[in-house]
Design a protein around this motif. Sequence first.
Motif, PDB file in Angstrom:
ATOM      1  N   GLU B  87       0.834  -1.197   0.000  1.00 35.26           N
ATOM      2  CA  GLU B  87       0.000   0.000   0.000  1.00 35.26           C
ATOM      3  C   GLU B  87       0.870   1.249   0.000  1.00 35.26           C
ATOM      4  O   GLU B  87       0.580   2.228  -0.682  1.00 35.26           O
ATOM      5  CB  GLU B  87      -0.917   0.009   1.224  1.00 35.26           C
ATOM      6  CG  GLU B  87      -2.007  -1.058   1.219  1.00 35.26           C
ATOM      7  CD  GLU B  87      -1.505  -2.430   1.661  1.00 35.26           C
ATOM      8  OE1 GLU B  87      -0.330  -2.541   2.067  1.00 35.26           O
ATOM      9  OE2 GLU B  87      -2.283  -3.391   1.584  1.00 35.26           O
ATOM     10  N   HIS B 129      -6.955  -5.057  -4.973  1.00 39.89           N
ATOM     11  CA  HIS B 129      -5.765  -4.340  -4.521  1.00 39.89           C
ATOM     12  C   HIS B 129      -4.508  -4.904  -5.156  1.00 39.89           C
ATOM     13  O   HIS B 129      -3.593  -4.153  -5.487  1.00 39.89           O
ATOM     14  CB  HIS B 129      -5.662  -4.309  -2.995  1.00 39.89           C
ATOM     15  CG  HIS B 129      -5.741  -5.639  -2.325  1.00 39.89           C
ATOM     16  ND1 HIS B 129      -6.845  -6.446  -2.412  1.00 39.89           N
ATOM     17  CD2 HIS B 129      -4.858  -6.300  -1.551  1.00 39.89           C
ATOM     18  CE1 HIS B 129      -6.627  -7.546  -1.715  1.00 39.89           C
ATOM     19  NE2 HIS B 129      -5.431  -7.487  -1.181  1.00 39.89           N
ATOM     20  N   LEU B 295      -5.278   2.625   3.588  1.00 41.48           N
ATOM     21  CA  LEU B 295      -6.198   1.498   3.469  1.00 41.48           C
ATOM     22  C   LEU B 295      -7.635   1.981   3.312  1.00 41.48           C
ATOM     23  O   LEU B 295      -8.421   1.390   2.573  1.00 41.48           O
ATOM     24  CB  LEU B 295      -6.101   0.586   4.697  1.00 41.48           C
ATOM     25  CG  LEU B 295      -4.802  -0.202   4.800  1.00 41.48           C
ATOM     26  CD1 LEU B 295      -4.791  -1.022   6.067  1.00 41.48           C
ATOM     27  CD2 LEU B 295      -4.619  -1.098   3.587  1.00 41.48           C
ATOM     28  N   VAL B 298      -7.940   2.824  -0.280  1.00 36.50           N
ATOM     29  CA  VAL B 298      -7.975   1.604  -1.093  1.00 36.50           C
ATOM     30  C   VAL B 298      -9.359   0.958  -1.004  1.00 36.50           C
ATOM     31  O   VAL B 298      -9.934   0.517  -2.003  1.00 36.50           O
ATOM     32  CB  VAL B 298      -6.897   0.604  -0.612  1.00 36.50           C
ATOM     33  CG1 VAL B 298      -7.050  -0.733  -1.305  1.00 36.50           C
ATOM     34  CG2 VAL B 298      -5.508   1.155  -0.850  1.00 36.50           C
TER      35      VAL B 298
END
Lengths: 90, 497
Positions: B87, B129, B295, B298
Motif C-alpha cells: 500500500e 488491490h 487502506l 484503497v
Amino acid sequence: MKVLCVCGMGFGTSIILKMNAEKALAKLDVPAEVTTSDVSTARGSAQGADLILTSAELADKLEGVAAPVEVITNFMDAAEIESALAKHLT
Amino acid sequence: MSWFVSILDFISVQILNVPAYLIGLVAAVGLIAMKKRPGEVVAGGLKAAMGYLILGAGATVVTNSLAPFGNLILKDTGAHGVVPTNEVITAQAASEYGAQSAYIIVLGFIVMIVLARFTPLRYVFLTGHHMVFMSTLLAVVLSVGFGPGNGLWVVLIGSVLMGVIMVVMPAFAQPYMNRVVGSPDANLAIGHFNTLSYIVSGATGAAVGKRSRSAEDVKFPQGLSFLRDSMVSTTLLMLVLYLVFAIWGIFVIPRDELLQIFASSTSGASAGVGAFIMAAFAQALQFGIGVAIILYGVRIILGELVPAFQGIADRVVPGAKPALDVPIVFPFGPNSSLIGFLSSLVGGLVTLALLAVWLGPVFGLALILPGMVPHYFDGGGAGVFGNATGGRRGAIVGGFLNGILITILPAFLLTVLGSLGLANSTFADSDFAWFGTVNGLIARLGMPAAPLLMLVFAVLLVAAAWIYKVRVVDSGWLPARSRATWLESQKEEATHS
C-alpha cells in the motif's frame, strides 16, 4: 435491511461476500444496503446494521456488537449465504 | 482546428493524465455497464476518485514517518533498511506513475478477459488491490527500463504482462488449491500475487510431510489472533522496529547527530535522549495512522471497482473460476494459517540476519525488515497450502520458506525500481518480486529489444500455463497422493478400533 460484510482488511474477501450477498438478497427480493468493513473498524461501522456476515476466525472479534453475527464458511457458496440471510428476515 | 486540438489536449493532460479522475471515470463506466442508476454512477465515480486522493494523503503521512526511520537504520547499520508494504509503495509511486498504472489496470483486465475467453486458462482475477499493486509495479519497472518518452510502450507491454500474470498464476496453483479445498475440481482459484510461495509451500509440504497429521487436529491457542487486526499488528511491529533501532542508535550514533534525526518531522531537534525515544514512539504511531488512511482510500476505490470488474467478467466469460484473495483459504485451515504466519516471521528474521551479515555487504542488497501485513497474509496462506499437502510439518516448512522468499526476493526487486527503490518501502509478496525483477532486468536492455523480449516472455508463460492446465490440472492430478491414501487408511483404522 442493512448488512455489513467484514474481512481482515475490508477490501478483499468482504467485497466478494458483499457481491454474493447482494445477489442472494435480490433473489430473496429484499431491498437491502450491503456495505463492507475491515475488522479494525467493524465495531464502529456496525452501528445501525441489522446483520453482520463474516468468517469464523473473525467472528470472536465482533462479540458484543448489537447486530447478530452470521459466520460464512465458503464466501462463494450462494446457498449458504442465502440461508444465513433468510434466518434474519423479518 | 486549433480549438479541437486544444480540447483534446485539455482532456488528455488535465483529465486522463490525472490518476484520481481516471480511476473515477473507470469506476463510473463500469457502473454504467452494470446498468446502475445515474445517482449510483455519479456517487461511485466520485467516491473512487476521492479514494485515490485519500491514498495520496496517507502516503504523505507514511513517507514523513519512514524518512527518519530509514535515516536511523542507515546511521545504525550503514545499510539501507526497507519495510515492504504494498500500500505504501503504491501510494508513494502514485503521483509519478499513477496515470500509466490506471491504463495498465484497465487494458490488463481486458487482456485477461480475452485470455480467459479463448484459452483454457478460464480464470477471472478479482483481487482488486493486487491488481492495483501489480499495475503500479509494472508501470515503475517498465518506465525505469524503457527510459523517458516511451509511455505508450509502457502501457501496452505492461497491460499484456498484467493480463498474462493474472491468468497463469491461478492456473499453476490450481492442483494445490484443489487440495486445500478438498475437491478434485474446486470452484475457487487463488488470485493473490504470492502464488510462487503457495506453490513452493504446497510442493515442499508434499515432500516433507508424507506422514504428518493435519495441523487442524490440534487445539491451538487463540491468543495471537489479535494480530489479525492489521491496524494493531502493523503499528505494534513498527513500534518494536522503531524502538529497537532508536535504542541501538543511542549507543552508536554521536549524540548531536542522534538528536537531529527527527528534526524534520517534529518541530526541531530532540531536547534529550528521552525526547528522542518518544519522538521514535510517535513516528511509529504516525506510520500506523498513515497506513490506516491509505487502506481507507484503497477500500473506497475497490468497493467501486471490483463489483464493476466482476459484472463485466460475468457477462463475457460466464462460468470462469474466480481467482480470489488469500483469506479465502483461511477457513480451510485456521490453525495452519496461524502456524504459517509465525514460521514465516521466523523465516523473515533469519533471512534479515543473512542480509545483514552476508548478502548485504557482498551484493549491496538492502535490509528487508519484516512487514506484518505480508507475513500475516502470505505466511498464513503458505501455511494452509503446506498443511493441505504435508500436515503440520508442511505448514511449518511452507511458512518458513515463504518468510525467506518474501524477504530475499524484495531485496532483488529494489535493484530494478530506479529512484523509487530509495523510498524505504517496496512491494512485499513473492510474485511482485519475481515478476518485477525478471521484467526489470529485461527492461534494462532498453528500446526496442526489451518490449520484444517481454512479449516473448509473456507468450512463453501463457504457453507453459496452457500445457500445464490441459495436461496436469484438467487431467485431475493432485499433489501428495501417497499422503492422502495414508490419511484414508488412518481414518479406516480409527473407525475399526
